[in-house]
Write a protein that holds these residues in place. Structure first.
Motif, PDB file in Angstrom:
ATOM      1  N   CYS A 200       0.830  -1.198   0.000  1.00 44.51           N
ATOM      2  CA  CYS A 200       0.000   0.000   0.000  1.00 44.51           C
ATOM      3  C   CYS A 200       0.869   1.256   0.000  1.00 44.51           C
ATOM      4  O   CYS A 200       0.598   2.200  -0.738  1.00 44.51           O
ATOM      5  CB  CYS A 200      -0.923  -0.012   1.214  1.00 44.51           C
ATOM      6  SG  CYS A 200      -2.095   1.346   1.258  1.00 44.51           S
ATOM      7  N   ALA A 201       1.919   1.261   0.801  1.00 47.12           N
ATOM      8  CA  ALA A 201       2.814   2.423   0.861  1.00 47.12           C
ATOM      9  C   ALA A 201       3.542   2.610  -0.472  1.00 47.12           C
ATOM     10  O   ALA A 201       3.685   3.739  -0.950  1.00 47.12           O
ATOM     11  CB  ALA A 201       3.815   2.255   1.993  1.00 47.12           C
ATOM     12  N   GLU A 202       3.975   1.505  -1.081  1.00 49.50           N
ATOM     13  CA  GLU A 202       4.658   1.603  -2.374  1.00 49.50           C
ATOM     14  C   GLU A 202       3.709   2.114  -3.443  1.00 49.50           C
ATOM     15  O   GLU A 202       4.099   2.905  -4.295  1.00 49.50           O
ATOM     16  CB  GLU A 202       5.220   0.245  -2.780  1.00 49.50           C
ATOM     17  CG  GLU A 202       6.406  -0.189  -1.956  1.00 49.50           C
ATOM     18  CD  GLU A 202       6.894  -1.581  -2.333  1.00 49.50           C
ATOM     19  OE1 GLU A 202       6.352  -2.178  -3.286  1.00 49.50           O
ATOM     20  OE2 GLU A 202       7.814  -2.061  -1.655  1.00 49.50           O
ATOM     21  N   ARG A 203       2.467   1.674  -3.393  1.00 51.28           N
ATOM     22  CA  ARG A 203       1.472   2.115  -4.366  1.00 51.28           C
ATOM     23  C   ARG A 203       1.206   3.619  -4.219  1.00 51.28           C
ATOM     24  O   ARG A 203       1.139   4.351  -5.202  1.00 51.28           O
ATOM     25  CB  ARG A 203       0.188   1.321  -4.188  1.00 51.28           C
ATOM     26  CG  ARG A 203      -0.782   1.482  -5.335  1.00 51.28           C
ATOM     27  CD  ARG A 203      -1.976   0.552  -5.226  1.00 51.28           C
ATOM     28  NE  ARG A 203      -1.530  -0.840  -5.243  1.00 51.28           N
ATOM     29  CZ  ARG A 203      -1.929  -1.757  -4.367  1.00 51.28           C
ATOM     30  NH1 ARG A 203      -2.765  -1.440  -3.402  1.00 51.28           N
ATOM     31  NH2 ARG A 203      -1.496  -2.998  -4.451  1.00 51.28           N
ATOM     32  N   LYS A 204       1.075   4.092  -2.963  1.00 50.57           N
ATOM     33  CA  LYS A 204       0.858   5.526  -2.720  1.00 50.57           C
ATOM     34  C   LYS A 204       2.051   6.341  -3.218  1.00 50.57           C
ATOM     35  O   LYS A 204       1.884   7.385  -3.838  1.00 50.57           O
ATOM     36  CB  LYS A 204       0.658   5.794  -1.227  1.00 50.57           C
ATOM     37  CG  LYS A 204      -0.683   5.408  -0.706  1.00 50.57           C
ATOM     38  CD  LYS A 204      -0.792   5.744   0.780  1.00 50.57           C
ATOM     39  CE  LYS A 204      -2.095   5.309   1.365  1.00 50.57           C
ATOM     40  NZ  LYS A 204      -2.195   5.602   2.801  1.00 50.57           N
ATOM     41  N   ARG A 205       3.262   5.845  -2.935  1.00 53.17           N
ATOM     42  CA  ARG A 205       4.468   6.533  -3.369  1.00 53.17           C
ATOM     43  C   ARG A 205       4.517   6.619  -4.893  1.00 53.17           C
ATOM     44  O   ARG A 205       4.863   7.646  -5.461  1.00 53.17           O
ATOM     45  CB  ARG A 205       5.698   5.796  -2.831  1.00 53.17           C
ATOM     46  CG  ARG A 205       6.960   6.588  -2.885  1.00 53.17           C
ATOM     47  CD  ARG A 205       8.143   5.859  -2.248  1.00 53.17           C
ATOM     48  NE  ARG A 205       7.842   5.312  -0.929  1.00 53.17           N
ATOM     49  CZ  ARG A 205       7.997   4.047  -0.589  1.00 53.17           C
ATOM     50  NH1 ARG A 205       8.464   3.169  -1.457  1.00 53.17           N
ATOM     51  NH2 ARG A 205       7.704   3.631   0.629  1.00 53.17           N
ATOM     52  N   GLY A 206       4.159   5.534  -5.547  1.00 56.12           N
ATOM     53  CA  GLY A 206       4.144   5.512  -7.008  1.00 56.12           C
ATOM     54  C   GLY A 206       3.133   6.490  -7.583  1.00 56.12           C
ATOM     55  O   GLY A 206       3.416   7.185  -8.563  1.00 56.12           O
TER      56      GLY A 206
ATOM     57  N   GLU B  74       3.484  14.035  -9.689  1.00 57.24           N
ATOM     58  CA  GLU B  74       4.554  15.027  -9.785  1.00 57.24           C
ATOM     59  C   GLU B  74       5.116  15.082 -11.196  1.00 57.24           C
ATOM     60  O   GLU B  74       5.399  16.146 -11.724  1.00 57.24           O
ATOM     61  CB  GLU B  74       5.659  14.690  -8.790  1.00 57.24           C
ATOM     62  CG  GLU B  74       6.783  15.700  -8.765  1.00 57.24           C
ATOM     63  CD  GLU B  74       7.850  15.354  -7.748  1.00 57.24           C
ATOM     64  OE1 GLU B  74       8.979  15.831  -7.914  1.00 57.24           O
ATOM     65  OE2 GLU B  74       7.550  14.602  -6.802  1.00 57.24           O
ATOM     66  N   TRP B  75       5.286  13.914 -11.823  1.00 62.27           N
ATOM     67  CA  TRP B  75       5.813  13.875 -13.185  1.00 62.27           C
ATOM     68  C   TRP B  75       4.872  14.549 -14.171  1.00 62.27           C
ATOM     69  O   TRP B  75       5.300  15.197 -15.111  1.00 62.27           O
ATOM     70  CB  TRP B  75       6.064  12.439 -13.623  1.00 62.27           C
ATOM     71  CG  TRP B  75       7.250  11.816 -12.966  1.00 62.27           C
ATOM     72  CD1 TRP B  75       8.233  12.449 -12.269  1.00 62.27           C
ATOM     73  CD2 TRP B  75       7.563  10.430 -12.923  1.00 62.27           C
ATOM     74  NE1 TRP B  75       9.146  11.535 -11.790  1.00 62.27           N
ATOM     75  CE2 TRP B  75       8.760  10.289 -12.187  1.00 62.27           C
ATOM     76  CE3 TRP B  75       6.946   9.294 -13.432  1.00 62.27           C
ATOM     77  CZ2 TRP B  75       9.351   9.067 -11.961  1.00 62.27           C
ATOM     78  CZ3 TRP B  75       7.539   8.073 -13.206  1.00 62.27           C
ATOM     79  CH2 TRP B  75       8.729   7.967 -12.474  1.00 62.27           C
ATOM     80  N   LYS B  76       3.561  14.400 -13.957  1.00 60.73           N
ATOM     81  CA  LYS B  76       2.588  15.037 -14.848  1.00 60.73           C
ATOM     82  C   LYS B  76       2.615  16.553 -14.704  1.00 60.73           C
ATOM     83  O   LYS B  76       2.429  17.274 -15.673  1.00 60.73           O
ATOM     84  CB  LYS B  76       1.185  14.510 -14.568  1.00 60.73           C
ATOM     85  CG  LYS B  76       0.982  13.091 -15.061  1.00 60.73           C
ATOM     86  CD  LYS B  76      -0.413  12.592 -14.761  1.00 60.73           C
ATOM     87  CE  LYS B  76      -0.581  11.154 -15.208  1.00 60.73           C
ATOM     88  NZ  LYS B  76      -1.916  10.635 -14.884  1.00 60.73           N
TER      89      LYS B  76
ATOM     90  N   GLY C 161      11.285  18.426 -15.334  1.00 62.49           N
ATOM     91  CA  GLY C 161      11.980  17.987 -14.134  1.00 62.49           C
ATOM     92  C   GLY C 161      11.989  16.474 -14.012  1.00 62.49           C
ATOM     93  O   GLY C 161      12.970  15.879 -13.572  1.00 62.49           O
ATOM     94  N   ALA C 162      10.890  15.854 -14.437  1.00 62.81           N
ATOM     95  CA  ALA C 162      10.815  14.396 -14.394  1.00 62.81           C
ATOM     96  C   ALA C 162      11.827  13.784 -15.363  1.00 62.81           C
ATOM     97  O   ALA C 162      12.453  12.770 -15.054  1.00 62.81           O
ATOM     98  CB  ALA C 162       9.404  13.929 -14.738  1.00 62.81           C
ATOM     99  N   PHE C 163      12.000  14.398 -16.512  1.00 60.08           N
ATOM    100  CA  PHE C 163      12.980  13.902 -17.478  1.00 60.08           C
ATOM    101  C   PHE C 163      14.390  13.997 -16.906  1.00 60.08           C
ATOM    102  O   PHE C 163      15.171  13.050 -16.974  1.00 60.08           O
ATOM    103  CB  PHE C 163      12.875  14.706 -18.776  1.00 60.08           C
ATOM    104  CG  PHE C 163      13.844  14.281 -19.836  1.00 60.08           C
ATOM    105  CD1 PHE C 163      13.671  13.080 -20.507  1.00 60.08           C
ATOM    106  CD2 PHE C 163      14.937  15.070 -20.148  1.00 60.08           C
ATOM    107  CE1 PHE C 163      14.568  12.673 -21.471  1.00 60.08           C
ATOM    108  CE2 PHE C 163      15.830  14.673 -21.111  1.00 60.08           C
ATOM    109  CZ  PHE C 163      15.648  13.471 -21.787  1.00 60.08           C
ATOM    110  N   ASN C 164      14.713  15.139 -16.292  1.00 63.85           N
ATOM    111  CA  ASN C 164      16.033  15.332 -15.678  1.00 63.85           C
ATOM    112  C   ASN C 164      16.236  14.338 -14.531  1.00 63.85           C
ATOM    113  O   ASN C 164      17.309  13.750 -14.399  1.00 63.85           O
ATOM    114  CB  ASN C 164      16.178  16.766 -15.177  1.00 63.85           C
ATOM    115  CG  ASN C 164      17.560  17.054 -14.656  1.00 63.85           C
ATOM    116  OD1 ASN C 164      18.522  16.422 -15.050  1.00 63.85           O
ATOM    117  ND2 ASN C 164      17.660  18.005 -13.743  1.00 63.85           N
ATOM    118  N   ASP C 165      15.209  14.138 -13.709  1.00 63.16           N
ATOM    119  CA  ASP C 165      15.310  13.175 -12.610  1.00 63.16           C
ATOM    120  C   ASP C 165      15.555  11.766 -13.142  1.00 63.16           C
ATOM    121  O   ASP C 165      16.329  11.008 -12.581  1.00 63.16           O
ATOM    122  CB  ASP C 165      14.041  13.180 -11.763  1.00 63.16           C
ATOM    123  CG  ASP C 165      13.900  14.430 -10.922  1.00 63.16           C
ATOM    124  OD1 ASP C 165      14.895  15.165 -10.790  1.00 63.16           O
ATOM    125  OD2 ASP C 165      12.785  14.671 -10.406  1.00 63.16           O
ATOM    126  N   GLY C 166      14.881  11.434 -14.223  1.00 64.08           N
ATOM    127  CA  GLY C 166      15.053  10.113 -14.814  1.00 64.08           C
ATOM    128  C   GLY C 166      16.462   9.893 -15.325  1.00 64.08           C
ATOM    129  O   GLY C 166      17.042   8.818 -15.158  1.00 64.08           O
TER     130      GLY C 166
END
Length: 68
Positions: free
Chosen positions: A6-12, A18-20, A25-30
């Motif tokens: 459940c915690a992993e699902r919430k984190r995901g 955030e990526w949307k 920033g998501a591209f740079n983080d990746g």
């Protein structure tokens, strides 16, 4: 799988939101995560005991380096 799943699902879900909101920033983080890895992924993959031992080892190394 209970609470950990459940915690992993919430984190995901939070990560996807955030990526949307910030695709650049998501591209740079990746790119960065692909080159050096992520502490979040490391801690998420091991138990809390292993994480605690890792932190204790880091503290001991820091103390030894500052003394010598």
């Amino acid at each position: 799988m209970g609470e950990k799943g459940c915690a992993e699902r919430k984190r995901g879900k939070l990560r996807q939101k955030e990526w949307k909101k910030n695709p650049g920033g998501a591209f740079n983080d990746g790119l960065t995560r692909g080159m050096v890895g992520s502490l979040v992924d490391l801690v998420g993959a091991v138990s809390w005991k292993v994480t605690g031992v890792f932190i204790i080892i880091l503290i001991v190394v820091l103390v030894v380096v500052t003394i010598f």
